[in-house]
Design a protein around this motif. Structure first.
Motif, mmCIF file in Angstrom:
data_model
loop_
_atom_site.group_PDB
_atom_site.id
_atom_site.type_symbol
_atom_site.label_atom_id
_atom_site.label_comp_id
_atom_site.label_asym_id
_atom_site.label_seq_id
_atom_site.Cartn_x
_atom_site.Cartn_y
_atom_site.Cartn_z
ATOM 1 N N ALA A 1 -4.288 9.435 8.623
ATOM 2 C CA ALA A 1 -3.269 7.572 7.560
ATOM 3 C C ALA A 1 -4.255 6.874 8.596
ATOM 4 C CB ALA A 1 -2.012 8.371 7.845
ATOM 5 N N ALA A 2 -3.684 7.208 9.380
ATOM 6 C CA ALA A 2 -4.476 6.372 10.627
ATOM 7 C C ALA A 2 -6.209 5.908 10.352
ATOM 8 C CB ALA A 2 -4.477 6.414 12.577
ATOM 9 N N GLN A 3 -6.443 6.916 10.400
ATOM 10 C CA GLN A 3 -7.644 6.849 10.280
ATOM 11 C C GLN A 3 -8.169 5.275 8.935
ATOM 12 O OE1 GLN A 3 -10.315 9.608 9.194
ATOM 13 N NE2 GLN A 3 -12.801 8.589 9.096
ATOM 14 N N MET A 4 -7.722 6.475 7.718
ATOM 15 C CA MET A 4 -7.846 4.719 6.444
ATOM 16 C C MET A 4 -6.748 3.996 6.185
ATOM 17 S SD MET A 4 -5.941 5.287 2.915
ATOM 18 C CE MET A 4 -4.338 4.614 3.269
ATOM 19 N N LEU A 5 -6.028 3.907 7.229
ATOM 20 C CA LEU A 5 -5.440 2.060 7.385
ATOM 21 C C LEU A 5 -6.595 1.734 8.306
ATOM 22 C CD1 LEU A 5 -2.091 3.296 8.188
ATOM 23 C CD2 LEU A 5 -2.432 2.493 6.040
ATOM 24 N N GLN A 6 -6.907 2.020 9.284
ATOM 25 C CA GLN A 6 -8.159 1.111 9.694
ATOM 26 C C GLN A 6 -9.538 0.698 9.485
ATOM 27 O OE1 GLN A 6 -7.328 0.367 13.066
ATOM 28 N NE2 GLN A 6 -9.442 -0.643 13.359
ATOM 29 N N ALA A 7 -9.690 1.916 8.265
ATOM 30 C CA ALA A 7 -10.331 1.301 7.306
ATOM 31 C C ALA A 7 -10.142 -0.100 6.806
ATOM 32 C CB ALA A 7 -10.986 2.484 6.733
ATOM 33 N N PHE A 8 -9.011 -0.039 6.082
ATOM 34 C CA PHE A 8 -8.658 -0.836 5.444
ATOM 35 C C PHE A 8 -8.922 -2.127 6.011
ATOM 36 C CE2 PHE A 8 -8.060 2.508 2.108
ATOM 37 C CZ PHE A 8 -7.896 1.921 0.966
ATOM 38 N N ARG A 9 -8.439 -2.191 6.975
ATOM 39 C CA ARG A 9 -7.999 -2.990 8.040
ATOM 40 C C ARG A 9 -8.960 -4.389 7.937
ATOM 41 N NH1 ARG A 9 -4.142 -5.389 11.875
ATOM 42 N NH2 ARG A 9 -2.939 -2.580 11.609
ATOM 43 N N PRO A 10 -10.277 -4.595 8.474
ATOM 44 C CA PRO A 10 -10.729 -5.678 7.646
ATOM 45 C C PRO A 10 -11.201 -6.272 5.977
ATOM 46 C CG PRO A 10 -12.432 -3.552 8.177
ATOM 47 C CD PRO A 10 -10.576 -3.263 8.782
ATOM 48 N N VAL A 11 -10.493 -5.840 5.461
ATOM 49 C CA VAL A 11 -11.086 -5.734 4.497
ATOM 50 C C VAL A 11 -9.230 -6.508 3.999
ATOM 51 C CG1 VAL A 11 -10.955 -5.569 1.631
ATOM 52 C CG2 VAL A 11 -12.042 -4.202 3.580
ATOM 53 N N LEU A 12 -8.512 -6.063 4.536
ATOM 54 C CA LEU A 12 -7.109 -7.227 4.137
ATOM 55 C C LEU A 12 -6.578 -7.960 4.815
ATOM 56 C CD1 LEU A 12 -4.507 -4.042 4.123
ATOM 57 C CD2 LEU A 12 -6.274 -4.849 2.058
ATOM 58 N N LEU B 1 0.727 -1.306 0.495
ATOM 59 C CA LEU B 1 0.041 -0.177 0.033
ATOM 60 C C LEU B 1 0.842 1.236 0.253
ATOM 61 C CD1 LEU B 1 -3.312 0.593 1.979
ATOM 62 C CD2 LEU B 1 -1.345 2.718 2.163
ATOM 63 N N THR B 2 1.844 1.612 0.903
ATOM 64 C CA THR B 2 2.890 2.410 0.442
ATOM 65 C C THR B 2 3.710 3.002 -0.512
ATOM 66 O OG1 THR B 2 4.796 1.163 1.951
ATOM 67 C CG2 THR B 2 3.266 2.594 3.831
ATOM 68 N N ALA B 3 3.764 1.391 -1.148
ATOM 69 C CA ALA B 3 4.374 1.865 -2.716
ATOM 70 C C ALA B 3 3.408 2.809 -3.660
ATOM 71 C CB ALA B 3 4.151 0.462 -2.696
ATOM 72 N N HIS B 4 2.418 3.387 -3.439
ATOM 73 C CA HIS B 4 1.050 3.612 -4.001
ATOM 74 C C HIS B 4 1.294 4.694 -3.049
ATOM 75 C CE1 HIS B 4 0.315 0.311 -6.785
ATOM 76 N NE2 HIS B 4 0.278 -0.449 -5.884
ATOM 77 N N ARG B 5 2.394 5.451 -3.019
ATOM 78 C CA ARG B 5 2.149 6.799 -2.443
ATOM 79 C C ARG B 5 0.968 7.669 -3.254
ATOM 80 N NH1 ARG B 5 7.074 10.655 0.038
ATOM 81 N NH2 ARG B 5 5.547 12.121 0.631
ATOM 82 N N SER B 6 0.962 8.126 -4.564
ATOM 83 C CA SER B 6 0.735 8.400 -5.638
ATOM 84 C C SER B 6 -0.830 9.083 -5.007
ATOM 85 C CB SER B 6 0.665 8.723 -7.087
ATOM 86 O OG SER B 6 0.190 7.363 -7.098
ATOM 87 N N ALA B 7 -1.458 7.667 -4.525
ATOM 88 C CA ALA B 7 -2.879 7.215 -4.450
ATOM 89 C C ALA B 7 -3.772 7.594 -3.023
ATOM 90 C CB ALA B 7 -3.885 5.519 -4.599
ATOM 91 N N PHE B 8 -2.176 6.481 -2.602
ATOM 92 C CA PHE B 8 -3.107 6.889 -0.668
ATOM 93 C C PHE B 8 -2.308 8.207 0.495
ATOM 94 C CE2 PHE B 8 -3.344 2.538 -2.553
ATOM 95 C CZ PHE B 8 -4.935 2.446 -2.165
ATOM 96 N N GLY B 9 -1.055 8.771 -0.394
ATOM 97 C CA GLY B 9 -0.028 9.666 0.728
ATOM 98 C C GLY B 9 0.899 8.900 1.685
ATOM 99 N N VAL B 10 0.365 7.227 1.760
ATOM 100 C CA VAL B 10 1.073 7.072 3.366
ATOM 101 C C VAL B 10 2.882 6.205 2.304
ATOM 102 C CG1 VAL B 10 0.554 5.032 4.938
ATOM 103 C CG2 VAL B 10 -1.188 6.250 3.558
ATOM 104 N N THR B 11 3.394 7.418 3.401
ATOM 105 C CA THR B 11 4.769 6.389 3.733
ATOM 106 C C THR B 11 5.405 5.111 4.293
ATOM 107 O OG1 THR B 11 5.701 7.876 5.044
ATOM 108 C CG2 THR B 11 5.682 8.716 2.791
ATOM 109 N N PRO B 12 6.408 4.314 4.679
ATOM 110 C CA PRO B 12 6.603 2.657 5.574
ATOM 111 C C PRO B 12 6.803 3.132 7.282
ATOM 112 C CG PRO B 12 8.003 3.032 3.174
ATOM 113 C CD PRO B 12 6.917 4.461 3.004
ATOM 114 N N GLU B 13 7.229 5.084 6.851
ATOM 115 C CA GLU B 13 7.543 5.387 7.916
ATOM 116 C C GLU B 13 6.200 5.792 8.741
ATOM 117 O OE1 GLU B 13 11.026 5.709 5.396
ATOM 118 O OE2 GLU B 13 8.842 6.666 5.151
ATOM 119 N N MET B 14 5.482 6.350 8.132
ATOM 120 C CA MET B 14 3.806 6.488 8.744
ATOM 121 C C MET B 14 3.001 5.135 9.642
ATOM 122 S SD MET B 14 1.460 9.017 5.704
ATOM 123 C CE MET B 14 2.872 10.719 5.755
ATOM 124 N N LEU B 15 3.488 4.334 8.608
ATOM 125 C CA LEU B 15 3.041 3.042 9.667
ATOM 126 C C LEU B 15 3.120 2.387 11.241
ATOM 127 C CD1 LEU B 15 3.858 -0.108 6.637
ATOM 128 C CD2 LEU B 15 1.493 1.551 7.286
#
Length: 297
Positions: free
Chosen positions: A240-251, A219-233
């Protein structure tokens, strides 16, 4: 005599970043020695780049490079690009572009996929379910063409793909995802009773939770889509925290429908895509390679 060869899977998707949702099973199968080939129909140039990446002159070129990085992080081969144009969707859909995937004759798209099938000779093909996940016109177009290619490739005889699967989401998961991602324009307005799948329909269910680290890295590879970097994880800012939490049950769990088969299915639900395929050779594996032993690109 049955000829046993290296197990091979072909996944056919529409845009860079679509692979994230299936990244767990792709990484897992790669670790088991399966040849994993990802086909991406468009460069995703009709998307909107995240403000954090600044001005982008060629979004399609950037997204292709991000897709290559994502594949590297998942441990699979470089993607195969079909280079159809991104159709966009809703009020931005490119109805006047004859090269936009949704506007291209399906037989032409099918022919492109059949050419890859003839080259790769996959045992298994995976694509979107019939609603295209969330009714994106490109998802619908590539799903239809891939399904057609699976059935028309029967002329390959013993080298024809043996099974077709559709990636989908369970009703409860899509409801949680819809609530958590409301306002982001991902699946707003989607009716879970129409777009989701009942549990008894699931052919293969894969627990991707041991691979979440790899999926978030993709997901962090797609920074232009999500704006998340490896450091943000490690310490994500609120957005970013809200978005990652939203994706978690799907992933965390990846589920698939059986779209077609050239032979009998021995068990239901199936333990994996290749169960009972006598021509496919893959390694047995207890669990994912520990993070400490597998470096992220």
């Amino acid at each position: 005599m049955t000829r046993i060869r290296r197990a091979s899977l072909l996944m056919v998707l529409a845009h860079p970043d679509d692979e994230i949702f299936h990244g767990g099973v792709l990484a897992h199968l790669s670790e088991r020695g399966v040849r994993v080939t990802l086909v991406c129909a468009t460069n995703g140039e009709a998307g909107k780049s995240h403000p954090s990446v600044g001005p982008v002159e060629d979004l399609g070129a950037l997204r292709v490079e991000e897709l290559r990085l994502s594949c590297a992080r998942l441990g699979i081969e470089e993607p195969v690009l079909l280079r159809f144009h991104d159709s966009a969707r809703k009020d931005r859909q490119r109805h006047d572009d004859p090269h936009a995937l949704a506007n291209v004759d399906m037989l032409d798209v099918e022919a492109a996929i059949r050419g890859i099938i003839a080259d790769v000779k996959p045992h298994v093909i995976v694509t979107f379910e019939p609603h295209g996940g969330y009714y994106h016109p490109d998802h619908l177009a590539i799903q239809r063409a891939t399904t057609a290619a699976f059935f028309s490739s029967g002329v390959m005889g013993s080298e024809a793909p043996e099974r077709l699967f559709y990636g989908t989401m369970l009703r409860d998961v899509i409801r949680v995802f819809a609530d958590a991602s409301r306002g982001r324009g991902i699946i707003d307005g989607i009716d879970p009773d129409v777009f989701a799948t009942a549990p008894e329909m699931i052919a293969v269910s894969f627990d991707a939770s041991p691979y979440l680290e790899w999926k978030f890295a993709a997901l962090t590879a797609h920074r232009s889509a999500f704006g998340v970097t490896p450091e943000m994880l490690k310490d994500p800012p609120p957005g970013a925290a809200q978005m990652l939490q939203a994706f978690r049950p799907v992933l965390e769990r990846e589920v698939f429908l059986l779209g077609g088969t050239r032979g009998p299915v021995r068990r239901w639900p199936m333990p994996d895509f290749f169960d009972g395929l006598e021509t496919a050779e893959l390694r047995a594996m207890i669990g994912p390679i520990p993070a400490a032993e597998r470096s992220l690109v």
